[in-house]
Every structure is written in C-alpha cells, then in structure tokens.
Design a protein around this motif. Structure first.
Motif, short mmCIF file in Angstrom:
data_model
loop_
_atom_site.label_atom_id
_atom_site.label_comp_id
_atom_site.label_asym_id
_atom_site.label_seq_id
_atom_site.Cartn_x
_atom_site.Cartn_y
_atom_site.Cartn_z
N GLU A 121 1.62 6.52 -6.89
CA GLU A 121 0.49 7.35 -7.30
C GLU A 121 0.80 8.83 -7.11
OE1 GLU A 121 -3.30 8.40 -8.67
OE2 GLU A 121 -2.21 6.50 -8.82
N GLN A 122 1.55 9.15 -6.06
CA GLN A 122 1.89 10.54 -5.76
C GLN A 122 3.15 11.02 -6.48
OE1 GLN A 122 2.07 10.50 -1.49
NE2 GLN A 122 -0.09 9.88 -1.30
N ASN B 67 2.32 1.62 -3.46
CA ASN B 67 1.29 2.08 -4.39
C ASN B 67 1.03 3.58 -4.23
OD1 ASN B 67 1.10 -0.62 -5.02
ND2 ASN B 67 -0.90 -0.93 -4.07
N GLU B 68 0.93 4.03 -2.98
CA GLU B 68 0.66 5.44 -2.71
C GLU B 68 1.83 6.31 -3.14
OE1 GLU B 68 -0.40 5.67 1.39
OE2 GLU B 68 -2.46 4.94 1.05
N ILE C 75 0.83 -1.20 0.00
CA ILE C 75 0.00 0.00 0.00
C ILE C 75 0.87 1.25 0.00
CG2 ILE C 75 -1.64 1.37 1.38
CD1 ILE C 75 -2.87 -1.31 2.29
#
Length: 203
Positions: A46-47, A42-43, A39
């Motif tokens: 994404e950022q 992934n974050e 997670i």
C-alpha cells in the motif's frame, strides 16, 4: 491562471471498495484475519515499498495451491461505482482544449487491468487525459519521493498554474506544500461537476 488540471483517480471518478477487497481476499484464503506477516506485506505494498509482482509472489508462496489469476481476482474486488455523468463532464472539459488534463492513480497496474475489463467505457475515459500516471507502479509513493514533484518536473509545470483535485486530505496537503492550488472535493455530494463555479476565482 490555471492551465493544468490534475485529478486523482480513486473516488474522484471511480468509487473503490478497499474494505470489500480485503474481505474478498480473506474469503479466498479461508482466513478470519490476516497474519502479522501478511499485514506487513499489505502495508508495504500500500505504501509503495514493494512491486505488484513481489506482492503477488508473496501470496503465491503463502498459498501455493491457488493460481495467480485466483489471487489477482481476490484483490481486484474493488470496483463499486463509476458515475457516467462524470465521464460526460470530463469529455466536455477535454473538448475545450483549454487545459492540460493529468490523471494520477495509486491504483496499481493489475487493478487497472481488472477495471478496464469490466468498465466498457474505461478506454474512452482514459483517452480524455493528456497524461496518466500510475504512481504505485513507478514506486513514487516511497518516502521523500513525491508524485506531485515528479509530475511538475516531467511536464515542466509551474505549480501556480496547476490545480490538484482530490478527496484525500493527506494528498491535498502534499500537493499544496509544493505551491499547487488544490480543491478538496466531497465525492458524496458529487461536487466534481461544479469545479468552475467553486473555483471561478482561479479560472
């Protein structure tokens, strides 16, 4: 007077199923849910804090029995719809030569490659734009580093002559803070094609 139209890619011209992409990846990894470490990765991706290469390397390390193409295909399960009439509208707009057309995309390079392989008219679509920026790949989503300011600087643009078109409130606000005119579209009602009727006061 508007001279430059800046479009967001995702959901303005193409509908992306990010939830489907996550589920598809879980299916490949044979997991019910992502671990906290995944997670966090992934974050971060994404950022825009880590590159595509680092993102794939992380999952390759987590699942060494899977090939890189398998991992890429899992995350590339995003394409939902590309309404052809929006391409027709865009071609009409581009042929007018009245406006500079710029496309911004948070979609990364390997997603674009996947879309390009599956959408036969993608090259035709992309060719309508004067500039195309993959903000994720040039790491312009990092804190305090604005893709919108970058585009203004790169093209020597006056924000008062630009209109940014997107469906995401956060992006609209970021662009408007720089003095760029904005239009928050509703992709469900497809009002992208009503651009000049809705914003006729700017044209």
């Amino acid at each position: 007077m508007i001279k430059t139209l800046i479009f967001d890619f995702g959901d303005v011209f193409i509908n992306l199923d990010k939830v489907g992409a996550l589920q598809n990846a879980l299916n490949l990894f044979q997991l019910k849910e992502f671990s906290p470490k995944m997670i966090a990765c992934n974050e971060a991706y994404e950022q825009g804090h880590i590159s595509s290469e680092a993102f794939i390397a992380f999952y390759k390390n987590e699942f060494p029995n899977l090939s890189e193409p398998e991992i890429l295909d899992a995350w590339n399960y995003i394409l939902r719809d590309f309404p052809i009439h929006r391409l027709v509208f865009l071609k009409q707009l581009a042929s007018d030569k009245k406006y500079q057309l710029i496309l911004l995309s948070n979609t990364n390079a390997f997603h674009i490659k996947w879309i390009q392989e599956r959408v036969l008219f993608y090259d035709n679509f992309k060719s309508q734009f004067d500039q195309f920026y993959l903000s994720h790949e040039i790491q312009l989503r990092k804190p305090n580093h604005s893709i919108y300011q970058f585009v203004l600087n790169q093209n020597n643009l006056n924000p008062e002559t630009c209109l940014f078109i997107d469906d995401t409130e956060e992006n609209i606000l970021a662009a408007s803070e720089l003095g760029i005119h904005t239009w928050h579209i509703n992709p469900e009602t497809d009002d992208i094609v009503n651009l000049f009727n809705v914003k006729k006061d700017l044209f």
